[in-house]
Design an enzyme around this catalytic site. Structure first.
Site, PDB file in Angstrom:
ATOM      1  N   PRO A   1      -6.118   0.438  18.025  1.00 31.24           N
ATOM      2  CG  PRO A   1      -7.212   0.404  16.015  1.00 31.24           C
ATOM      3  CD  PRO A   1      -6.547   1.227  16.246  1.00 31.24           C
ATOM      4  CG  ASN A   2     -10.030  -3.578  17.758  1.00 30.19           C
ATOM      5  OD1 ASN A   2     -11.333  -3.597  18.946  1.00 30.19           O
ATOM      6  ND2 ASN A   2     -10.229  -3.642  17.108  1.00 30.19           N
TER       7      ASN A   2
ATOM      8  NE  ARG B   1      -7.935  -7.742  18.930  1.00 26.42           N
ATOM      9  CZ  ARG B   1      -7.580  -7.077  17.241  1.00 26.42           C
ATOM     10  NH1 ARG B   1      -6.239  -5.985  18.168  1.00 26.42           N
ATOM     11  NH2 ARG B   1      -7.570  -7.192  16.305  1.00 26.42           N
TER      12      ARG B   1
ATOM     13  CE1 TYR C   1      -3.420  -9.535  15.581  1.00 28.00           C
ATOM     14  CE2 TYR C   1      -5.527  -9.893  16.341  1.00 28.00           C
ATOM     15  CZ  TYR C   1      -5.195  -9.550  15.820  1.00 28.00           C
ATOM     16  OH  TYR C   1      -5.473  -8.702  13.889  1.00 28.00           O
TER      17      TYR C   1
ATOM     18  CG  ASN D   1       0.801  -3.260  16.203  1.00 28.04           C
ATOM     19  OD1 ASN D   1      -0.024  -2.823  15.551  1.00 28.04           O
ATOM     20  ND2 ASN D   1       0.460  -3.803  17.145  1.00 28.04           N
TER      21      ASN D   1
ATOM     22  CB  ALA E   1      -7.742  -2.512  12.188  1.00 27.14           C
TER      23      ALA E   1
ATOM     24  CG  HIS F   1      -4.459  -2.957   7.489  1.00 24.65           C
ATOM     25  ND1 HIS F   1      -3.204  -2.899   7.309  1.00 24.65           N
ATOM     26  CD2 HIS F   1      -4.920  -3.566   8.387  1.00 24.65           C
ATOM     27  CE1 HIS F   1      -2.509  -4.277   8.238  1.00 24.65           C
ATOM     28  NE2 HIS F   1      -3.879  -4.070   8.854  1.00 24.65           N
TER      29      HIS F   1
ATOM     30  CG  ASP G   1      -1.278  12.925   5.905  1.00 23.74           C
ATOM     31  OD1 ASP G   1      -0.360  12.312   4.556  1.00 23.74           O
ATOM     32  OD2 ASP G   1      -1.867  13.168   5.369  1.00 23.74           O
TER      33      ASP G   1
ATOM     34  CD  GLU H   1       4.065  -0.481   9.327  1.00 23.26           C
ATOM     35  OE1 GLU H   1       4.120   0.087   8.375  1.00 23.26           O
ATOM     36  OE2 GLU H   1       3.151  -1.450   8.663  1.00 23.26           O
TER      37      GLU H   1
ATOM     38  CG  HIS I   1       1.741  -4.898  11.806  1.00 21.97           C
ATOM     39  ND1 HIS I   1       0.522  -4.406  12.661  1.00 21.97           N
ATOM     40  CD2 HIS I   1       2.100  -3.772  10.989  1.00 21.97           C
ATOM     41  CE1 HIS I   1       0.913  -2.781  11.512  1.00 21.97           C
ATOM     42  NE2 HIS I   1       2.495  -3.496  11.006  1.00 21.97           N
ATOM     43  CG  LEU I   2       1.507  -8.712  18.309  1.00 24.12           C
ATOM     44  CD1 LEU I   2       0.073  -8.282  19.279  1.00 24.12           C
ATOM     45  CD2 LEU I   2       2.216  -8.662  19.301  1.00 24.12           C
ATOM     46  CB  SER I   3      -0.213 -11.375  13.036  1.00 30.25           C
ATOM     47  OG  SER I   3      -1.363 -10.726  12.665  1.00 30.25           O
TER      48      SER I   3
ATOM     49  NE  ARG J   1      -4.273 -12.230  10.020  1.00 30.59           N
ATOM     50  CZ  ARG J   1      -4.548 -11.147  11.063  1.00 30.59           C
ATOM     51  NH1 ARG J   1      -3.905 -10.214  12.296  1.00 30.59           N
ATOM     52  NH2 ARG J   1      -5.749 -11.176  11.454  1.00 30.59           N
TER      53      ARG J   1
ATOM     54  NE  ARG K   1      -6.588  -9.329   9.399  1.00 30.82           N
ATOM     55  CZ  ARG K   1      -6.966  -8.210   9.832  1.00 30.82           C
ATOM     56  NH1 ARG K   1      -6.670  -7.348  10.661  1.00 30.82           N
ATOM     57  NH2 ARG K   1      -7.766  -9.116  10.531  1.00 30.82           N
TER      58      ARG K   1
HETATM   59  C1  DQA Z   1      -2.129  -6.112  13.772  1.00 27.87           C
HETATM   60  C2  DQA Z   1      -2.613  -6.092  12.749  1.00 27.87           C
HETATM   61  C3  DQA Z   1      -3.391  -6.014  12.133  1.00 27.87           C
HETATM   62  O1  DQA Z   1      -4.322  -6.165  11.373  1.00 27.87           O
HETATM   63  C4  DQA Z   1      -5.008  -5.888  13.239  1.00 27.87           C
HETATM   64  O2  DQA Z   1      -6.045  -4.977  12.612  1.00 27.87           O
HETATM   65  C5  DQA Z   1      -4.060  -5.929  14.111  1.00 27.87           C
HETATM   66  C6  DQA Z   1      -2.921  -5.710  15.032  1.00 27.87           C
HETATM   67  C7  DQA Z   1      -0.580  -6.712  14.377  1.00 27.87           C
HETATM   68  O3  DQA Z   1      -0.439  -6.476  16.236  1.00 27.87           O
HETATM   69  O4  DQA Z   1      -0.497  -8.075  14.329  1.00 27.87           O
HETATM   70  O5  DQA Z   1      -5.412  -4.910  14.976  1.00 27.87           O
HETATM   71  O6  DQA Z   1      -1.598  -5.148  14.245  1.00 27.87           O
END
Ligand code: DQA
Length: 152
Positions: free
Chosen positions: A13-14, A21, A26, A77, A80, A83, A90, A101, A103-105, A110, A114
């Protein structure tokens, strides 16, 4: 002849809003730009890369189920949902496909909420904190893993 690995890159999501964003966290690349880069990397690595983004947990679960028999591995990725989502964890455990897995950040640097990942225990590894390179390194790590499995 070397195998062409079929890799599914999943975005949660997002992440469709990347580019606009919270660019300080990011970065300024759009999701389309990230996807294009990964498809290009795939050509060099011997991987055919497909990408999918959804804001819906259920659609991501369905995409993971759909990967069974159609893909050799997943770069994920979960954003959110990382978490919060036991359903995604599952689903990965159910299909038993190797998953990296990403993640950009750097999620460990953080907010404390997270720091928990429900994906990590069912992933072969986690890469975070490198922006676009988290995905690129994740793809490379997955392909190396698949090559290693094929050799053994
Ligand atoms: C994220 C890190 C997550 O905590 C956050 O909710 C995201 C992006 C990242 O790519 O850094 O939406 O997965």
């Amino acid at each position: 002849m070397t195998t062409v690995w079929k890799v599914l890159v999943l975005h949660g999501p997002n992440l469709n809003l990347l580019g606009q964003r919270e660019p300080g966290i990011y970065g300024s690349l759009t999701l389309g730009e990230i996807d294009a880069c990964l498809r290009e990397d795939g050509v060099d690595l011997g991987a055919e890369v497909s990408t999918f983004q959804s804001n819906s947990e259920g659609q991501l679960v369905t995409a993971i189920h759909g990967a069974l028999g159609n893909y050799h591995g997943i770069v994920f990725n979960a954003a959110a949902y990382t978490h919060t989502s036991i359903a995604l964890r599952d689903a990965l455990a159910a299909v038993q496909l190797p998953c990296v897995e990403v993640h950009l950040s750097n999620i460990h640097k953080r907010e404390s909420f997270r720091h928990i990942s429900h994906i990590a225990p069912v992933a072969i590894g986690q890469i975070c904190g490198f922006g676009l390179n988290s995905y690129r390194l994740g793809l490379r790590a997955l392909v190396d893993y698949l090559n290693g499995q094929a050799d053994s």
